[in-house]
Design an enzyme around this catalytic site. Structure first.
Site, mmCIF file in Angstrom:
data_model
loop_
_atom_site.group_PDB
_atom_site.id
_atom_site.type_symbol
_atom_site.label_atom_id
_atom_site.label_comp_id
_atom_site.label_asym_id
_atom_site.label_seq_id
_atom_site.Cartn_x
_atom_site.Cartn_y
_atom_site.Cartn_z
ATOM 1 N N LYS A 27 -5.901 -55.149 80.723
ATOM 2 C CA LYS A 27 -5.138 -53.882 80.349
ATOM 3 C C LYS A 27 -5.391 -53.670 78.740
ATOM 4 C CE LYS A 27 -0.124 -52.731 79.550
ATOM 5 N NZ LYS A 27 1.274 -53.056 79.876
ATOM 6 N N LYS A 58 -5.792 -51.193 83.709
ATOM 7 C CA LYS A 58 -4.495 -50.497 83.338
ATOM 8 C C LYS A 58 -4.967 -49.940 81.731
ATOM 9 C CE LYS A 58 0.440 -50.803 82.659
ATOM 10 N NZ LYS A 58 1.762 -51.527 82.964
ATOM 11 N N ASP A 92 3.097 -58.560 82.918
ATOM 12 C CA ASP A 92 2.008 -57.819 81.898
ATOM 13 C C ASP A 92 2.353 -58.967 80.581
ATOM 14 O OD1 ASP A 92 2.218 -55.784 83.800
ATOM 15 O OD2 ASP A 92 1.652 -54.273 82.315
#
Length: 319
Positions: A232, A268, A164
């Site tokens: 995300k 996400k 990430d």
């Protein structure tokens, strides 16, 4: 042709040439405008509909299976990470009653603790839990490029299955779009391993610090152009976490990308997702915008720590 070469080819086709500020800006101007006056009431209607039915054990099992069980505290230790892994693998291990919940989708830890998490997961023997790591100058994304790249390489070498990273929001807001693209593209190359496999790349946009839904949509499209597997919402460390509106925009970016390229990319939702009712609202948005098939760990995740606690509390009277 390698996957990475396909990313470059697809990007050049969509941009009509190599990625530059001007070409990316032209593409972004062609995207639909997102009007808050229309988005906000529509999202409110959808999220209210999500809570109209009683929650079921099957729904709680689904939510659990989508969680990236996360600990990103400054005082995390190898021991606390090992405990996190055990909880991800067996969310109900401390209960006497038969387990009803599956393992979570992943655990998410700091890059320097990937090794400890990898050992704990390997000890769990065939645990269906991925290992995610925040890297690349998390949470601000403003470290020098060499430092960000080294951290991504370290986490992948230590055994991370997913990485990430954070975009350079300053570059985005000053319309240095190629700089945003280049970092995501570099990270996409860095997650490749020598054996031909790779870690998946999730790109954090920190949506709560972007000035408009258009800028959120644009940031997502730039990340997808550069090869992101997921977009995300948040780091959980910024001024604001996830909101249903921001999640809807990212889901729309995923739907748009699938229409343009035929590829499904994930979303996400992370930052402040603590309650089952919140998760149910996000599930509703995902189904309406992207379809029922989108609601799997391959394309939808909740980055959370407290959400699993609320799942367990909600499940108890339903046993």
């Amino acid at each position: 042709m390698s996957d990475f070469d396909r990313i470059l080819e697809r990007s050049a086709q969509l941009l009509d040439g190599p990625a530059t500020d001007a070409r990316i800006s032209t593409l972004l101007r062609s995207l639909p405008h997102i009007d808050p006056a229309q988005l906000t009431p529509w999202v409110r209607q959808q999220t209210q509909s999500a809570s109209s039915d009683a929650v079921t054990p099957d729904e709680l099992r689904l939510i659990t299976s989508l969680i990236d069980l996360t600990s990103l505290s400054a005082n995390d230790t190898p021991e606390s990470v090992a405990a996190l892994v055990r909880r991800a693998v067996s969310p109900e291990a401390d209960l006497v009653r038969p387990a009803l919940l599956p393992a979570t989708a992943a655990v998410c830890v700091h890059a320097d603790l990937v090794g400890a998490a990898r050992v704990a997961l390997d000890d769990a023997a065939d645990a269906p839990v991925a290992l995610a790591a925040v890297a690349g100058g998390f949470p601000h994304g403003r470290s020098p490029f060499a430092a960000k790249a080294a951290e991504v390489e370290y986490a992948v070498a230590a055994g991370a299955d997913e990485i990430d990273i954070v975009i350079d929001r300053g570059a985005l807001l000053s319309e240095r779009y190629a700089r945003v693209y280049d970092w995501v593209l570099a990270a996409r190359r860095l997650v490749e391993r020598g054996d031909g496999t790779r870690a998946h790349l999730k790109v954090i946009l920190e949506t709560g610090e972007l000035p408009s839904y258009d800028s959120v949509f644009h940031a997502a499209i730039i990340a997808l152009l550069a090869g992101a597997d997921f977009v995300k919402t948040s780091t959980g460390k910024g001024q604001a976490g996830a909101t249903p509106e921001a999640a809807a925009v990212l889901l729309q970016a995923s739907a748009h990308w699938r229409e343009e390229t035929g590829e499904t990319v994930g979303v996400k939702v992370s930052g402040g997702v603590r309650a089952v009712e919140q998760a149910r609202a996000y599930l509703r948005l995902a189904r309406v915008i992207c379809g029922d098939s989108f609601v799997t760990p391959a394309s939808l995740r909740f980055g959370a720590s407290a959400l699993l606690d609320d799942v367990l509390r909600t499940l108890e009277p339903l046993r």
